[in-house]
Design a protein around this motif. Structure first.
Motif, PDB file in Angstrom:
ATOM      1  N   PHE A  41     106.763 -28.021  -7.250  1.00  0.00           N
ATOM      2  CA  PHE A  41     106.912 -26.825  -6.413  1.00  0.00           C
ATOM      3  C   PHE A  41     106.314 -25.631  -7.141  1.00  0.00           C
ATOM      4  O   PHE A  41     106.673 -25.343  -8.289  1.00  0.00           O
ATOM      5  CB  PHE A  41     108.393 -26.579  -6.120  1.00  0.00           C
ATOM      6  N   VAL A  42     105.379 -24.932  -6.479  1.00  0.00           N
ATOM      7  CA  VAL A  42     104.746 -23.748  -7.050  1.00  0.00           C
ATOM      8  C   VAL A  42     105.064 -22.583  -6.114  1.00  0.00           C
ATOM      9  O   VAL A  42     104.453 -22.447  -5.052  1.00  0.00           O
ATOM     10  CB  VAL A  42     103.222 -23.916  -7.187  1.00  0.00           C
ATOM     11  N   PRO A  43     106.047 -21.742  -6.443  1.00  0.00           N
ATOM     12  CA  PRO A  43     106.574 -20.769  -5.476  1.00  0.00           C
ATOM     13  C   PRO A  43     105.614 -19.669  -5.062  1.00  0.00           C
ATOM     14  O   PRO A  43     105.720 -19.139  -3.965  1.00  0.00           O
ATOM     15  CB  PRO A  43     107.799 -20.178  -6.201  1.00  0.00           C
ATOM     16  N   THR A  44     104.670 -19.293  -5.921  1.00  0.00           N
ATOM     17  CA  THR A  44     103.869 -18.093  -5.637  1.00  0.00           C
ATOM     18  C   THR A  44     102.433 -18.374  -5.230  1.00  0.00           C
ATOM     19  O   THR A  44     101.688 -17.458  -4.917  1.00  0.00           O
ATOM     20  CB  THR A  44     103.839 -17.175  -6.872  1.00  0.00           C
ATOM     21  N   VAL A  45     102.018 -19.633  -5.222  1.00  0.00           N
ATOM     22  CA  VAL A  45     100.612 -19.955  -4.925  1.00  0.00           C
ATOM     23  C   VAL A  45     100.543 -20.906  -3.737  1.00  0.00           C
ATOM     24  O   VAL A  45     101.280 -21.880  -3.661  1.00  0.00           O
ATOM     25  CB  VAL A  45      99.926 -20.602  -6.156  1.00  0.00           C
ATOM     26  N   GLN A  46      99.635 -20.604  -2.799  1.00  0.00           N
ATOM     27  CA  GLN A  46      99.422 -21.478  -1.647  1.00  0.00           C
ATOM     28  C   GLN A  46      98.507 -22.617  -2.088  1.00  0.00           C
ATOM     29  O   GLN A  46      97.293 -22.556  -1.981  1.00  0.00           O
ATOM     30  CB  GLN A  46      98.803 -20.678  -0.498  1.00  0.00           C
ATOM     31  N   CYS A  47      99.129 -23.673  -2.613  1.00  0.00           N
ATOM     32  CA  CYS A  47      98.343 -24.741  -3.235  1.00  0.00           C
ATOM     33  C   CYS A  47      98.348 -26.027  -2.431  1.00  0.00           C
ATOM     34  O   CYS A  47      97.639 -26.977  -2.771  1.00  0.00           O
ATOM     35  CB  CYS A  47      98.884 -25.012  -4.639  1.00  0.00           C
ATOM     36  N   GLY A  48      99.147 -26.099  -1.397  1.00  0.00           N
ATOM     37  CA  GLY A  48      99.267 -27.336  -0.647  1.00  0.00           C
ATOM     38  C   GLY A  48      98.502 -27.324   0.654  1.00  0.00           C
ATOM     39  O   GLY A  48      97.379 -26.824   0.735  1.00  0.00           O
ATOM     40  N   SER A  49      99.142 -27.824   1.692  1.00  0.00           N
ATOM     41  CA  SER A  49      98.472 -27.954   2.987  1.00  0.00           C
ATOM     42  C   SER A  49      99.306 -27.297   4.077  1.00  0.00           C
ATOM     43  O   SER A  49     100.495 -27.025   3.898  1.00  0.00           O
ATOM     44  CB  SER A  49      98.270 -29.435   3.317  1.00  0.00           C
ATOM     45  N   TYR A  50      98.640 -27.044   5.216  1.00  0.00           N
ATOM     46  CA  TYR A  50      99.284 -26.419   6.372  1.00  0.00           C
ATOM     47  C   TYR A  50      99.031 -27.289   7.602  1.00  0.00           C
ATOM     48  O   TYR A  50      98.092 -28.094   7.628  1.00  0.00           O
ATOM     49  CB  TYR A  50      98.729 -25.008   6.605  1.00  0.00           C
ATOM     50  N   VAL A  51      99.864 -27.089   8.622  1.00  0.00           N
ATOM     51  CA  VAL A  51      99.744 -27.941   9.811  1.00  0.00           C
ATOM     52  C   VAL A  51      98.370 -27.804  10.463  1.00  0.00           C
ATOM     53  O   VAL A  51      97.812 -28.786  10.969  1.00  0.00           O
ATOM     54  CB  VAL A  51     100.859 -27.623  10.837  1.00  0.00           C
ATOM     55  N   GLN A  52      97.779 -26.599  10.448  1.00  0.00           N
ATOM     56  CA  GLN A  52      96.475 -26.436  11.068  1.00  0.00           C
ATOM     57  C   GLN A  52      95.379 -27.209  10.319  1.00  0.00           C
ATOM     58  O   GLN A  52      94.430 -27.709  10.926  1.00  0.00           O
ATOM     59  CB  GLN A  52      96.097 -24.964  11.191  1.00  0.00           C
ATOM     60  N   ARG A  53      95.544 -27.317   8.995  1.00  0.00           N
ATOM     61  CA  ARG A  53      94.576 -28.107   8.226  1.00  0.00           C
ATOM     62  C   ARG A  53      94.708 -29.586   8.562  1.00  0.00           C
ATOM     63  O   ARG A  53      93.703 -30.293   8.725  1.00  0.00           O
ATOM     64  CB  ARG A  53      94.802 -27.878   6.734  1.00  0.00           C
ATOM     65  N   ARG A  54      95.952 -30.047   8.659  1.00  0.00           N
ATOM     66  CA  ARG A  54      96.162 -31.452   9.036  1.00  0.00           C
ATOM     67  C   ARG A  54      95.619 -31.735  10.430  1.00  0.00           C
ATOM     68  O   ARG A  54      95.105 -32.816  10.718  1.00  0.00           O
ATOM     69  CB  ARG A  54      97.651 -31.809   8.959  1.00  0.00           C
ATOM     70  N   LEU A  55      95.738 -30.733  11.307  1.00  0.00           N
ATOM     71  CA  LEU A  55      95.220 -30.870  12.668  1.00  0.00           C
ATOM     72  C   LEU A  55      93.709 -31.083  12.641  1.00  0.00           C
ATOM     73  O   LEU A  55      93.171 -31.927  13.372  1.00  0.00           O
ATOM     74  CB  LEU A  55      95.571 -29.609  13.464  1.00  0.00           C
ATOM     75  N   ARG A  56      93.017 -30.313  11.788  1.00  0.00           N
ATOM     76  CA  ARG A  56      91.558 -30.467  11.684  1.00  0.00           C
ATOM     77  C   ARG A  56      91.190 -31.837  11.131  1.00  0.00           C
ATOM     78  O   ARG A  56      90.201 -32.441  11.562  1.00  0.00           O
ATOM     79  CB  ARG A  56      90.981 -29.373  10.788  1.00  0.00           C
ATOM     80  N   GLU A  57      91.990 -32.306  10.169  1.00  0.00           N
ATOM     81  CA  GLU A  57      91.698 -33.604   9.547  1.00  0.00           C
ATOM     82  C   GLU A  57      91.800 -34.752  10.551  1.00  0.00           C
ATOM     83  O   GLU A  57      91.112 -35.766  10.416  1.00  0.00           O
ATOM     84  CB  GLU A  57      92.658 -33.843   8.380  1.00  0.00           C
ATOM     85  N   MET A  58      92.657 -34.607  11.557  1.00  0.00           N
ATOM     86  CA  MET A  58      92.857 -35.684  12.532  1.00  0.00           C
ATOM     87  C   MET A  58      92.267 -35.316  13.894  1.00  0.00           C
ATOM     88  O   MET A  58      92.774 -35.711  14.935  1.00  0.00           O
ATOM     89  CB  MET A  58      94.353 -35.979  12.667  1.00  0.00           C
ATOM     90  N   HIS A  59      91.147 -34.558  13.874  1.00  0.00           N
ATOM     91  CA  HIS A  59      90.575 -34.022  15.112  1.00  0.00           C
ATOM     92  C   HIS A  59      90.222 -35.091  16.129  1.00  0.00           C
ATOM     93  O   HIS A  59      90.379 -34.899  17.339  1.00  0.00           O
ATOM     94  CB  HIS A  59      89.347 -33.175  14.790  1.00  0.00           C
ATOM     95  N   SER A  60      89.747 -36.261  15.674  1.00  0.00           N
ATOM     96  CA  SER A  60      89.340 -37.295  16.640  1.00  0.00           C
ATOM     97  C   SER A  60      90.536 -37.834  17.409  1.00  0.00           C
ATOM     98  O   SER A  60      90.466 -38.069  18.618  1.00  0.00           O
ATOM     99  CB  SER A  60      88.617 -38.436  15.920  1.00  0.00           C
ATOM    100  N   ARG A  61      91.676 -38.017  16.718  1.00  0.00           N
ATOM    101  CA  ARG A  61      92.872 -38.510  17.409  1.00  0.00           C
ATOM    102  C   ARG A  61      93.444 -37.445  18.338  1.00  0.00           C
ATOM    103  O   ARG A  61      93.959 -37.752  19.413  1.00  0.00           O
ATOM    104  CB  ARG A  61      93.920 -38.939  16.388  1.00  0.00           C
TER     105      ARG A  61
END
Length: 852
Positions: free
Chosen positions: A554-574
């Motif tokens: 857990f890194v409290p001050t840095v946006q280092c992971g992923s967001y739902v919109q990014r996951r949405l782009r990754e699965m664009h074909s589905r």
């Protein structure tokens, strides 16, 4: 009204959910009467078509709900207006203007106000004055005042008769509170049947609500810290047959909050209570209050159900955490000494000062305001009658009646750092409104919490009674057996918890995309989600954790992971496959998340298809506002700065010197509004802007890195004179700048030029003129930023990317058609902007005069 008699009265109609529009309607009516214009306020709940059409002059002050629907009291008027036909010619003699209220953070800002304004014009009514808009997330009080004083009275002059002289301002009626000190308490049902009726829109909630018992309260997060504002509780309320509550899955439950007893005990010493009763009242807050006998009867309208105890009045009905309204100031003013009356009058006539007092982020409490003003004691009757009313808070229901007899909701604690008032108090003292600049009772520490969420997250217990009512909602699970794509962050998953209990009976796939900070800290309903996936109620469960690094920490001050919109782009074909099968996309969360998800969907489907899906009701959103920011400048604009003064003070403030504090979206809109008034040859208006805020800034940085990651060794040998040996070294440089520069910016605004396209018979202007027009627009933004005290800088960004077709396409433009990306306009706040110095050569050094 040429050739016709002038109208004799103006009707002011309001549509309100929170009471704000109603307050503005009364403020306008009071000022109109003082100008000599006869005026009367009407609640749209009591709207009559015949009376409306024949009223001659109508001013409509209209709010809308977060999803763009009319307020409860304006729904009948809205539906009637939609059904009217122009052929009726019924509106020809109606003169009107509209002021719309809303919050620019919401997708459907001012939707109802725009519709009514355009619809009345289409039906043949005559608009007498431009539509005004007020941003509740910004300077709404200032917006309203400027709209009135910007030309409303001259617009009324030709059509509305004045009374001949300004009407004197009469004090508002005040019914003195009477303490009967009986030991009995009225049962809830007896209160509801008391011979009184609600006096305004907010009061109706108290008469229409039902008290239900709490069955269960439990923390949902794995790690809870109220001190850090981190808590989400699951609340279950009794919805049995006796509760009178009928609801549907993911409907809306309105909860009436309760003040903390510490706030009540703080305000009590400021209230004036007859000396002979004071000791008894303060010792026994269960002393009963009722209207004086002369005012009792079935026709009396009251602010809250009576009789009731003083404790209930102060805990349940008075909003002690909101500053006084203009109406409250007018009502209480006659009860004070002349010097206090004088200072209240100065406050009421000072638009900037009123904006300071009523700024939502500064969040003055009743105690803080009256203590600072040194205007005590406060008359009890007037205080109870005119103190801002407690407002019901809407929560999306997290249960289905098919699953549970109780109504269940998820309540996430809202909080933000307390903002110090010292500088603003000093500015108010300098304007003669406050006497002393320091007050030991106003030392703010720690965090400020949302009233309702703090009550439910920290003090609500099993067995407590809560006043609630169910409201209709457009956020409903489709009855068709089609793919359901649910996208949520945090407590936004609540309605989907209600959905998946009903999805178990369907064949089409149900997909949940859920985001939070870290799976071991705030993954609410984790076991229920995983169980639903195991039982195939959810065909897919996709998660995104924004504060989890590659090692899982857990890194409290840095946006280092992923967001739902990014996951949405990754699965664009589905996603395309599900939507092609008739699927519906539901999203619930903050407006920032909603905007980001909509951007991702637009990248997948394109603008036209997204518009079609929204019109078909296949993209459904339930969003709420984000963090509040102070929208009023610290320094009062005693005079509008002259143009030359602003030009001389304009500076390019480097992002490294920004504080990282957010600039209010309302101020960003002011910059963009200034930009659109730049000169443009042939009115081509070639400027285009793309605003990157919050995590959107990361998207811009990531797109930049993606472009450079594909460059060859020969590119790096030449780029920046070989400063970087390759992409890894360049990426390390950008990563260092990320926190030192770019993420210190509140917003990054890409500056683009949309090239004029050839049209037969029309002149094609030179490219340099189009670039010059965009440059003028940026200069307008920079000057406006200077006037607002906002730091700004025009960066060329990374020149290979800005000049590339990839960079231009990233902004939705077309390089082949001549579009260009001209850099990034960085804005933020800076504590050291005053240190920037500038010097220029003499005019004679760069000017030639040729007279012959």
């Amino acid at each position: 009204m040429e050739g016709a008699a002038l109208a004799t009265k103006c009707h002011v109609y309001f549509g309100t959910q929170t009471g704000k529009a109603e307050g503005f309607a009364h403020d306008l009516c009071r000022e109109a009467n003082s100008q000599g214009f006869p005026c009367e306020v009407f609640d749209l709940a009591n709207f009559s078509p015949g009376k409306f059409i024949t009223c001659n002059v109508a001013i409509l002050i209209l709010a809308n709900t977060g999803d763009g629907e009319p307020t409860d009291n304006a729904t009948g008027f809205y539906n009637w207006l939609r059904s009217c036909r122009k052929e009726d010619h019924a509106f020809a003699q109606l003169f009107y203007t509209v002021f719309g209220l809303g919050d620019r953070q919401y997708v459907h800002f001012n939707r109802v106000g725009r519709f009514v304004d355009e619809r009345l014009e289409l039906l043949g009514a005559q608009r007498i004055y431009q539509q005004g808009t007020g941003d509740d997330g910004g300077t709404i009080q200032q917006d309203f005042t400027e709209w009135i004083h910007g030309g409303l009275w001259p617009a009324l002059d030709p059509i509305l008769a004045r009374t001949g002289d300004d009407s004197p301002e009469l004090p508002l009626p005040v019914l003195e509170a009477q303490a009967s000190f009986d030991s009995w308490l009225c049962p809830a049902q007896e209160k509801r049947n008391a011979p009184y009726s609600p006096k305004d829109v907010l009061s109706r909630a108290y008469f229409d609500s039902y008290e239900v018992r709490v069955l269960r309260v439990g923390e949902l997060r794995q790690v809870q810290s109220v001190a850090d504002g981190e808590s989400t509780v699951h609340v279950e309320l009794d919805a049995g047959a006796d509760s009178h509550l009928d609801y549907h899955a993911a409907g809306t439950l309105e909860v009436l909050p309760q003040n903390d007893m510490q706030d009540v005990e703080q305000i009590l010493p400021l209230l004036w209570i007859p000396q002979q009763s004071r000791t008894a009242v303060l010792a026994d807050l269960d002393s009963m209050l009722d209207l004086p006998g002369a005012h009792r009867g079935s026709g009396a309208k009251v602010a809250f159900p009576l009789p009731c105890s003083l404790k209930d009045a102060l805990v349940k009905y008075c909003d002690l955490n909101t500053a006084p309204t203009r109406q409250m100031l007018h009502a209480l003013k006659p009860h004070f000494k002349p010097d206090v009356q004088f200072r209240i009058e100065k406050l009421l006539n000072d638009c900037w000062a009123m904006s300071v007092i009523q700024d939502r982020a500064l969040a003055w409490t009743q105690f803080e305001f009256w203590t600072s003003l040194e205007a005590t004691p406060l008359p009890l009757g007037a205080f109870l009658q005119y103190c801002p009313r407690q407002r019901a808070r809407p929560y999306t229901i997290a249960s289905s009646p098919l699953q549970s007899a109780g109504i269940q909701i998820a309540v996430s604690l809202t909080s933000w750092p307390k903002l110090h008032l010292d500088d603003f108090i000093e500015a108010l003292r300098a304007r003669g409104i406050i006497l002393t600049a320091t007050n030991s009772g106003l030392q703010r520490k720690g965090r400020r919490y949302g009233l309702c969420s703090f009550w439910m997250c920290t003090r609500l217990r099993k067995g407590d009674l809560v006043a609630v009512r169910v409201r209709p909602s457009s956020f409903r699970l489709t009855s068709r057996d089609v793919p359901v794509i649910m996208i949520a962050a945090g407590a936004g998953v609540a309605p989907f918890r209600a959905f998946w209990s009903e999805l178990r009976y369907r064949e089409a796939p149900a997909i949940l995309l859920f985001g939070c900070k870290h799976p071991d800290r705030d993954w609410i309903y984790q076991k229920e989600m995983q169980t639903a996936r195991r039982h195939n109620i959810l065909a897919e469960l996709i998660t995104a954790f924004s504060r989890q690094d590659a090692a899982g920490a857990f890194v409290p001050t840095v946006q280092c992971g992923s967001y739902v919109q990014r996951r949405l782009r990754e699965m664009h074909s589905r996603v395309r496959e599900w939507v092609s099968a008739g699927g519906i996309v539901y999203m619930c969360g903050s407006t920032a998340m909603g905007k980001a998800v909509l951007e991702a969907l637009t990248e997948i489907f394109g603008d036209e298809r997204i518009l079609q899906l929204r019109q078909e009701g296949r993209i459904v959103q339930e969003l709420w506002g984000d963090t509040l920011h102070v929208s009023v400048p610290l320094k009062p604009p005693a005079k509008r700065k002259c143009v030359e003064d602003v030009i001389r003070k304009r500076r390019s403030i480097f992002p490294k010197d920004y504080t990282g504090e957010a600039v209010a979206d309302s101020q960003v809109h002011q910059l963009l509004e200034a930009a659109r008034w730049a000169p443009t040859h042939g009115k081509t208006e070639p400027w285009r802007f793309v605003v990157f805020a919050a995590e959107g800034r990361l998207r811009l940085i990531e797109a930049t890195l993606s472009f450079y990651s594909s460059q060859s060794p020969s590119f790096w040998a030449q780029a920046w004179n070989g400063e970087f040996k390759g992409f890894p070294e360049f990426k390390a440089h950008v990563d260092k700048q990320r926190s030192a520069k770019w993420l210190k910016c509140s917003h990054l605004i890409s500056i683009c030029m949309r090239r004029q396209q050839y049209q037969e018979g029309k002149r094609l202007f030179p490219e340099h003129e189009e670039i010059a027009a965009v440059s003028c627009a940026v200069q307008n933004m920079h000057l406006e930023a200077t006037s607002l005290g906002v730091a700004a800088y025009w960066s060329s960004w990374f020149e290979h990317f800005t000049a590339s077709s990839d960079g231009i396409h990233f902004h939705g433009l077309n390089a082949q058609e001549g579009d260009k990306w001209l850099g990034v306009f960085c804005i933020g706040h800076s504590d050291i902007a005053h240190r920037y110095r500038a010097s220029r050569r003499s005019v004679d050094d760069f000017t030639q005069w040729r007279s012959t």
